[in-house]
Each structure stands twice: as C-alpha cells, then as structure tokens.
Motif scaffolding. Structure first.
Motif, PDB file in Angstrom:
ATOM      1  N   SER A 167       7.487   3.920  -1.844  1.00 48.75           N
ATOM      2  CA  SER A 167       6.223   3.241  -1.952  1.00 48.75           C
ATOM      3  C   SER A 167       5.320   4.165  -0.807  1.00 48.75           C
ATOM      4  O   SER A 167       4.217   4.447  -1.060  1.00 48.75           O
ATOM      5  N   SER A 168       6.136   4.631   0.071  1.00 45.12           N
ATOM      6  CA  SER A 168       5.349   5.313   1.171  1.00 45.12           C
ATOM      7  C   SER A 168       4.701   6.546   0.664  1.00 45.12           C
ATOM      8  O   SER A 168       3.923   7.245   1.266  1.00 45.12           O
ATOM      9  N   SER A 169       5.312   7.176  -0.343  1.00 44.92           N
ATOM     10  CA  SER A 169       4.842   8.338  -0.949  1.00 44.92           C
ATOM     11  C   SER A 169       3.719   8.546  -2.022  1.00 44.92           C
ATOM     12  O   SER A 169       3.210   9.151  -2.264  1.00 44.92           O
ATOM     13  N   LEU A 170       3.476   7.137  -2.416  1.00 45.42           N
ATOM     14  CA  LEU A 170       2.562   6.937  -3.378  1.00 45.42           C
ATOM     15  C   LEU A 170       1.101   7.009  -2.681  1.00 45.42           C
ATOM     16  O   LEU A 170       0.878   6.474  -1.548  1.00 45.42           O
ATOM     17  N   LYS A 171       0.047   7.536  -3.424  1.00 45.79           N
ATOM     18  CA  LYS A 171      -1.123   7.742  -2.622  1.00 45.79           C
ATOM     19  C   LYS A 171      -2.472   7.138  -3.788  1.00 45.79           C
ATOM     20  O   LYS A 171      -2.104   7.459  -4.879  1.00 45.79           O
ATOM     21  N   ASP A 172      -3.177   6.701  -3.182  1.00 44.68           N
ATOM     22  CA  ASP A 172      -4.426   6.395  -3.930  1.00 44.68           C
ATOM     23  C   ASP A 172      -5.142   7.409  -4.867  1.00 44.68           C
ATOM     24  O   ASP A 172      -5.294   8.422  -4.453  1.00 44.68           O
ATOM     25  N   GLY A 173      -5.057   7.091  -6.148  1.00 41.47           N
ATOM     26  CA  GLY A 173      -5.881   8.072  -7.000  1.00 41.47           C
ATOM     27  C   GLY A 173      -4.461   8.951  -7.535  1.00 41.47           C
ATOM     28  O   GLY A 173      -5.089   9.882  -8.394  1.00 41.47           O
ATOM     29  N   GLN A 174      -3.492   8.768  -6.971  1.00 36.69           N
ATOM     30  CA  GLN A 174      -2.476   9.925  -7.634  1.00 36.69           C
ATOM     31  C   GLN A 174      -2.123   9.397  -9.048  1.00 36.69           C
ATOM     32  O   GLN A 174      -2.100   8.315  -9.360  1.00 36.69           O
ATOM     33  N   LYS A 175      -1.785  10.395  -9.799  1.00 39.30           N
ATOM     34  CA  LYS A 175      -1.093  10.452 -11.128  1.00 39.30           C
ATOM     35  C   LYS A 175       0.152  10.806 -11.391  1.00 39.30           C
ATOM     36  O   LYS A 175       0.562  11.974 -10.846  1.00 39.30           O
TER      37      LYS A 175
END
Length: 380
Positions: A167-175
């Motif tokens: 989850s720490s690798s996920l970024k807002d706006g990422q696809k």
C-alpha cells in the motif's frame, strides 16, 4: 555449624543442611551434583565457601542458560509463526480466511487457483463475501448464476495486478494494469485508498507469492468494445467476412440491423428455393394452369397469390415478428418448442440462409437464361 563467607559472597548450606534436603533434587541442583566425598571435604569454612560459590555459580549459570534458551525458543517460535503465515500462498491465505468463500469458489470455477498459488508474485484486491452479496443484489442474480457467468475469469483477473505492490507504493492518481488487461485508478484521500470503485479496508496481507489488499466491492471490468468478428455468423471457412467494411467495430446497433436483415433474407431465400422445387410437382386448387418458375409471378392467378403473400409477409414483419432490440438479431423465440435456440443452431441457420440466397439467385439466373424452372435445370 556456622558457615562464614567472604563479604558479598553467596553460598548454599551443603554439609549442615538437614538430611531430607541433602537427597532432594533441589539439593542436587544447589550443589552442582557434587559427589558425597566432596561434600564431606567441604566442612571447612574455606571449602564450604568455595563449594557454595561454585554451586551457586553453576546454578545461576544454568538458570540463565535456561532463560536464554527459553527466550530464543519463544523468539524462534514467534518468527516461525510469522514465516508460516507468510509462507502461505495467496490462494491458501484466501481459503484459510472464512470471509472469502465466494471468491475461493470463483477462483476454483475459473481455474485460477494454481495461478495465485504459484511462484510469480501478484497483488490481489480481494472482495469479501459481503462485497459479493452486494454485487448479487445489484445484479439480481444468485451466486450460482454468477459462477456460471462466462465472463467470470475476466472479472477475477480484473482484481489481479502483476508484482507485489504494498500500500505504501500506491500513489494518488496512479493507474495499475490488471491481468485482465484493463486499468484501475488509485485514489488516496482522507486516509482512505480507493481502487476503482472499491475501498481498501485492510491492506498488506503478506503472502509467499505476493500481497492481498481486502476491498469492499467487487470490481467489474468495463465492457469490451463490440467486435463483429466475435459474433455468431463468423464461421468457417471464411470466418468474419466483411470485405466492404459495412460492420464497424463498436457499432453494435448497426451490426444488429445488418444481421437481422441477413437472417430475414436467408429465411425467405430458403423458402423460395424450396418452393422452386415443390411448385414443379404440386399445384394448389385453382392454380393448375399457372406455369412453374418465374411465370408463376407474372401469370394470373399466380399474380394474385404473389400479392397476397407479399401483404401477409408485410403484416407479419411489421406487426407480429418485430425485432426486439434487447434480443439477438432474428430472435423470435422458439415457437415449435424444440429447445434448439442456441449459438450452434443460430450459426447453422445463418449459414443455411446464405446458401439459400445463393441457391435462389442461381435458380432465377439460370431460368432467365434457359427458360427452365429449377427442376428442369436438373433434367427433371
């Protein structure tokens, strides 16, 4: 006997202890397991001091060693438990968790258990049974109907992403690209992570071959663009045959209209070809003098019969056998009750209709050139 010791030393009453104590296990441990002779020689204060200190030192060392061993065992068992949990594959973790029974059944039905049990790392956004219950209510179907859906595998693969993404690798706006080939948009706001329309309720469930993020909704992939080449009617030997490009990819309404017309013309052509054979031998009462072939249309009372058939066909098409946009092209039910309306029979009807159109064109063309009806052309 009074025992003396050096200041600060600690020793055990070995020789002067009661006889009941001397044979006890505690005494044996306290003396370090010394032989009786050694105990007898320990009557002098100095030797008692020495023996007592030696025994106490051995006892304390043994106790400390025991504590260290116990601590190491506890730490090792704790680490083993963590390793054991992380040694579970994604599939095994889902199976062991009672909240994923429908997901597990779906994976089994779609043949994906081996996929999420292998060594390749995956990230799975796993919907719970409650999420599936919401979907079933939304779709108005049962779990059995969902598991029988031909798109089940595509739906499941839409929840799977290659690699182990915490989850720490996920970024807002990422696809992120799914194993189904689609993409999921990541939204992070207010301390919540959303993937598509689903919210992550529990993140980073580590497994031996990836990670599970638990979500509160079942993700449905967007419908694939309508492809005429994948519809009934694209059959051997030509496959999808549209050299002039009448059917455009994505134009479902246009394709349905063209296929409905094709099926309709095919049905008329099959009846016309059959009629070209039957009329050579059979004459209805009052039509005995009507010639066979094209002459039946231009000679009275055949002309009247043709006009009547034309009107009846128009009424059937416009008022009774109307095309329903919610059904497949040419679908007018199963009036004979033969239970034969299926993709295989639809394909056969379309092919037979095409053959009928070629046949009737050939019969008419040959009669124009030779003046012979369909059976005369064959020598009858």
């Amino acid at each position: 006997m009074a025992l003396q010791s050096a200041p600060g030393s600690v020793f055990v009453l070995a020789n002067s202890a009661p006889s009941a104590f001397r044979g006890s296990a505690l005494a044996t441990a306290a003396t370090g397991g010394l032989a009786p002779a050694a105990l007898a020689d320990a009557s002098a204060p100095s030797s008692v001091n020495f023996v007592g200190l030696a025994a106490v030192g051995a006892t304390l060392a043994a106790a400390a060693s025991t504590r260290r061993r116990g601590q190491k065992v506890a730490e090792k068992s704790g680490r083993a438990a963590v390793v054991a949990r992380r040694a579970e594959s994604i599939a095994a973790t889902a199976i062991a968790n009672g909240n994923f029974t429908i997901l597990v059944k779906a994976l089994q039905k779609a043949g994906l258990v081996a996929t999420v049990s292998g060594k390749s790392p995956y990230t799975v956004f796993a919907p719970t049974d409650a999420a599936f219950a919401d979907l079933l209510k939304e779709l108005g179907c049962s779990a059995e109907q969902l598991l029988a859906n031909p798109d089940l595998k595509s739906i499941l693969l839409y929840h799977v992403v290659g690699g182990s993404t915490m989850s720490s690798s996920l970024k807002d706006g990422q696809k992120v690209t799914t194993a189904q080939g689609g993409q999921l948009a990541v939204q992070i706001a207010g301390g919540k992570v959303k993937v598509g329309r689903a919210t992550v309720t529990a993140a980073d469930v580590a497994c031996s071959n990836g990670v599970i993020h638990i979500v509160d909704k079942v993700l449905l992939p967007p419908a694939a663009p309508f492809d005429p080449a994948q519809q009934v009617g694209a059959g051997a030997p030509l496959g999808y045959f549209d050299p002039l490009g009448f059917s455009k990819k994505g134009d479902k309404a246009g394709f349905n209209n063209l296929q409905a017309s094709e099926i309709k013309h095919g049905r008329v052509a099959m009846m016309a070809a059959l009629g070209a054979v039957v009329q050579h031998y059979v004459k209805f009462p009052g039509f005995e003098d009507v010639p066979s072939g094209l002459g039946a249309v231009t000679t009275a009372p055949g002309t009247y019969g043709f006009a009547a058939l034309f009107l009846i066909s128009g009424v059937l098409e416009l008022a009774i056998w109307t095309q329903n946009d919610k059904k497949e092209p040419g679908n007018f039910g199963d009036p004979a009750g033969l239970n034969m309306y299926n993709p295989e029979m639809r394909q056969k009807e379309i092919n037979n209709g095409r053959m009928g159109m070629f046949s009737v064109i050939g019969i008419i063309g040959a009669e124009v050139l030779t003046g012979k009806d369909g059976m005369n052309q064959l020598g009858f």
